[in-house]
Design a protein around this motif. Sequence first.
Motif, PDB file in Angstrom:
ATOM      1  N   TYR A  68       0.879  -1.124  -0.041  1.00 34.01           N
ATOM      2  CA  TYR A  68      -0.236  -0.609   0.182  1.00 34.01           C
ATOM      3  C   TYR A  68       0.637   1.079  -0.255  1.00 34.01           C
ATOM      4  N   LEU A  69       1.613   1.217   0.681  1.00 31.86           N
ATOM      5  CA  LEU A  69       2.737   2.697   0.825  1.00 31.86           C
ATOM      6  C   LEU A  69       3.489   2.789  -0.343  1.00 31.86           C
ATOM      7  N   ASP A  70       4.141   1.460  -1.121  1.00 35.00           N
ATOM      8  CA  ASP A  70       4.836   1.866  -2.142  1.00 35.00           C
ATOM      9  C   ASP A  70       3.716   2.158  -3.196  1.00 35.00           C
ATOM     10  N   GLN A  71       3.161   1.587  -2.984  1.00 32.29           N
ATOM     11  CA  GLN A  71       1.813   2.157  -4.109  1.00 32.29           C
ATOM     12  C   GLN A  71       1.595   4.321  -3.773  1.00 32.29           C
ATOM     13  N   ALA A  72       1.300   4.056  -2.579  1.00 34.53           N
ATOM     14  CA  ALA A  72       0.910   5.504  -2.012  1.00 34.53           C
ATOM     15  C   ALA A  72       1.416   6.866  -2.811  1.00 34.53           C
ATOM     16  N   ILE A  73       3.108   6.099  -2.987  1.00 39.95           N
ATOM     17  CA  ILE A  73       4.606   7.422  -2.815  1.00 39.95           C
ATOM     18  C   ILE A  73       4.322   7.026  -4.353  1.00 39.95           C
ATOM     19  N   ALA A  74       4.781   5.882  -5.179  1.00 41.41           N
ATOM     20  CA  ALA A  74       4.830   6.147  -6.360  1.00 41.41           C
ATOM     21  C   ALA A  74       3.529   6.933  -7.604  1.00 41.41           C
ATOM     22  N   ALA A  75       1.818   6.988  -6.474  1.00 40.66           N
ATOM     23  CA  ALA A  75       1.434   7.470  -6.565  1.00 40.66           C
ATOM     24  C   ALA A  75       0.854   8.563  -7.214  1.00 40.66           C
ATOM     25  N   ARG A  76       1.583   9.374  -5.589  1.00 39.22           N
ATOM     26  CA  ARG A  76       1.855  11.187  -5.451  1.00 39.22           C
ATOM     27  C   ARG A  76       3.601  11.476  -6.051  1.00 39.22           C
ATOM     28  N   LYS A  77       3.620  10.803  -6.331  1.00 40.14           N
ATOM     29  CA  LYS A  77       5.044  11.469  -7.635  1.00 40.14           C
ATOM     30  C   LYS A  77       4.166  11.191  -8.949  1.00 40.14           C
ATOM     31  N   ALA A  78       3.296  10.357  -9.200  1.00 39.65           N
ATOM     32  CA  ALA A  78       3.001  10.218 -10.513  1.00 39.65           C
ATOM     33  C   ALA A  78       1.656  11.796 -10.858  1.00 39.65           C
ATOM     34  N   ALA A  79       0.622  11.768  -9.810  1.00 41.79           N
ATOM     35  CA  ALA A  79      -0.194  13.654  -9.623  1.00 41.79           C
ATOM     36  C   ALA A  79       0.544  13.940  -7.842  1.00 41.79           C
ATOM     37  N   PRO A  80       1.217  14.482  -8.342  1.00 44.06           N
ATOM     38  CA  PRO A  80       1.636  15.569  -6.540  1.00 44.06           C
ATOM     39  C   PRO A  80       0.121  15.660  -6.230  1.00 44.06           C
ATOM     40  N   ALA A  81      -0.148  16.282  -5.104  1.00 43.24           N
ATOM     41  CA  ALA A  81      -0.908  17.264  -4.771  1.00 43.24           C
ATOM     42  C   ALA A  81      -0.354  18.034  -3.908  1.00 43.24           C
ATOM     43  N   GLU A  82      -1.124  19.235  -3.525  1.00 45.57           N
ATOM     44  CA  GLU A  82      -0.746  19.924  -3.111  1.00 45.57           C
ATOM     45  C   GLU A  82      -1.329  19.986  -1.111  1.00 45.57           C
ATOM     46  N   SER A  83      -1.716  19.454  -1.185  1.00 43.55           N
ATOM     47  CA  SER A  83      -1.482  19.020   0.516  1.00 43.55           C
ATOM     48  C   SER A  83      -0.311  19.132   1.069  1.00 43.55           C
ATOM     49  N   GLU A  84      -0.840  19.277   2.218  1.00 43.17           N
ATOM     50  CA  GLU A  84       0.485  19.632   3.046  1.00 43.17           C
ATOM     51  C   GLU A  84       0.767  18.363   4.060  1.00 43.17           C
ATOM     52  N   ASP A  85       1.430  17.165   3.782  1.00 40.79           N
ATOM     53  CA  ASP A  85       0.861  16.203   4.823  1.00 40.79           C
ATOM     54  C   ASP A  85       2.169  15.304   4.480  1.00 40.79           C
ATOM     55  N   ASN A 112       3.701  14.516   1.552  1.00 36.91           N
ATOM     56  CA  ASN A 112       4.648  14.988   0.635  1.00 36.91           C
ATOM     57  C   ASN A 112       5.969  16.039   1.124  1.00 36.91           C
ATOM     58  N   ARG A 113       6.245  16.700   1.957  1.00 36.86           N
ATOM     59  CA  ARG A 113       6.529  17.066   3.275  1.00 36.86           C
ATOM     60  C   ARG A 113       8.558  16.215   2.610  1.00 36.86           C
ATOM     61  N   CYS A 114       7.862  14.547   3.016  1.00 41.49           N
ATOM     62  CA  CYS A 114       9.108  13.466   2.658  1.00 41.49           C
ATOM     63  C   CYS A 114       9.599  13.823   1.240  1.00 41.49           C
ATOM     64  N   LEU A 115       8.832  13.594   0.239  1.00 46.33           N
ATOM     65  CA  LEU A 115       8.958  13.847  -1.024  1.00 46.33           C
ATOM     66  C   LEU A 115       9.915  15.243  -1.309  1.00 46.33           C
ATOM     67  N   ALA A 116       9.470  15.901  -0.606  1.00 47.59           N
ATOM     68  CA  ALA A 116       9.757  16.973  -0.778  1.00 47.59           C
ATOM     69  C   ALA A 116      11.846  17.237  -0.971  1.00 47.59           C
ATOM     70  N   LEU A 117      11.189  16.530   0.579  1.00 40.57           N
ATOM     71  CA  LEU A 117      13.349  16.379   1.453  1.00 40.57           C
ATOM     72  C   LEU A 117      13.972  15.358   0.150  1.00 40.57           C
ATOM     73  N   GLN A 118      13.514  14.899  -0.474  1.00 38.47           N
ATOM     74  CA  GLN A 118      14.091  13.865  -1.169  1.00 38.47           C
ATOM     75  C   GLN A 118      14.856  14.610  -2.435  1.00 38.47           C
ATOM     76  N   GLY A 119      13.330  15.596  -2.767  1.00 40.78           N
ATOM     77  CA  GLY A 119      13.530  15.956  -4.081  1.00 40.78           C
ATOM     78  C   GLY A 119      14.625  17.622  -3.942  1.00 40.78           C
ATOM     79  N   ALA A 120      15.375  17.595  -2.755  1.00 32.89           N
ATOM     80  CA  ALA A 120      16.450  17.801  -2.002  1.00 32.89           C
ATOM     81  C   ALA A 120      17.870  17.064  -1.827  1.00 32.89           C
TER      82      ALA A 120
END
Length: 452
Positions: free
Chosen positions: A234-251, A254-262
């Motif tokens: 479930y978590l693998d799919q949730a991470i992949a789905a958020r990366k494929a379709a980014p959301a604006e939610s402050e959760d 998203n913050r972990c993916l922003a740290l990944q991007g940095a």
Amino acid sequence: MAALFTPFIWVFRHLQAWGRGLAGIAALLCVGARALTKAGGFKKNIAAAFALPLNQRRALAVLRAFWPNLTLSRRFVKAYENDGTAVISLREDCLDVLNRNADFEVVYGPRMRKLTGGNNFFLGMQPGWDYTRDTSAMHLAMRDTDVAEVLAPRAAALAERLVNQSGGKIDLPPGLTLPVPWDMTDRYFGVGGPDAATMQDWTTILFWYLFEDLAADPAFDTKAMTYAERMRSYLDQAIAARKAAPAESEDLLNRCLALQGAGTPGMDDLGIRNNLLGLLIGAIPTISKACCFAMDELLNRPDALRGAQEAAQANDDTRMASYIWEALRFNPHNPVIYRRATRDAVIAPSTLRQVTIRKGTLVFAATLSAMFDNYQIRDANSFRTDRPWEDYIIWGYGMHTCFGAIINAALIPAILKPLLKQRNLRRAPGAAGQIDSGGTPHPQHFHLEFDA
């Protein structure tokens, strides 16, 4: 003058401890006699008796008085490798064990790796780079300011709505104490699972497996591995789905993916998944169980319940919370923390209770006992709401204090406050008004009523 009184205080406290120890022995003998004569069999009856916090406190009072550092060659825990058992009951010695990470290690790593399918989670790590990397990254994602600005207001609003909709009859776990922390995982973590019931079930089973399945039941191991695989997927799919379709939610996701991007170390997809998995396991069952245990203890104490309700009705949140923390001192969700000796280690050196803990011994630091140690806790056996916060060891101690302790401290009062504000709050009649764990370590049902 103070020096003159010191020997008398020392003698008084020892006499007090011995008196409570003797009273504990007498009470436990009566408990044993009742278990022998009661239908159902001694083994089942005595196990049920020692599940009660009152009898646990009695037994720990005996240890504090006569065997404060008890060592046994017998292995009681099969889930984690060990060569014997030690029970540490005095506050000073418990804190010493939990502070000496090099001598007494956390043991959860092997099971944590089974849950993630490979890597450890920081709860199962010793001090080092991996621990610093992961905790630092998650502190960047999970900001302390979120508690007051986001989590507590949302939890309070949801809890009030659930209580108001209950019509004066509420089954606490499914009706209040599980839905509110699940909502946090869904909206704040961004990974609430396929649905609330599934995520509540996954996290409860995996928490049980990691911390409470001390007998290492093979059938339960199979169930936990199945749940862990589903949760990872479930978590693998949730991470992949958020990366494929980014959301604006402050959760958190998203913050972990922003740290990944940095380019933050440890924040690749696998690191994000494992950190979220570990946090999820600790979030829902812990908060729910603590809420139920605190309410159960308050209902056992009419004066304390009245005080908590008056504080809730006056919107005096600090005073209301002091009743909740004191209730959890008497009935904590977790009465012990266990560690394993990495080498021969001495506890309480140069005292009459000095003991050498042999390498490989599993050491139970009895935090419930530490909170009732009359040598360091004032008026330890009384229910008081004026204690310093330092008296409480509810969310662990030292390096591995619960990562979400600040969240627990805000959410538990927020969940219970709308209930405490109700008139004539009471248990439902009969067995329904008692906590029903359904054969698990976690409350499944606990029916309460109030005048709607």
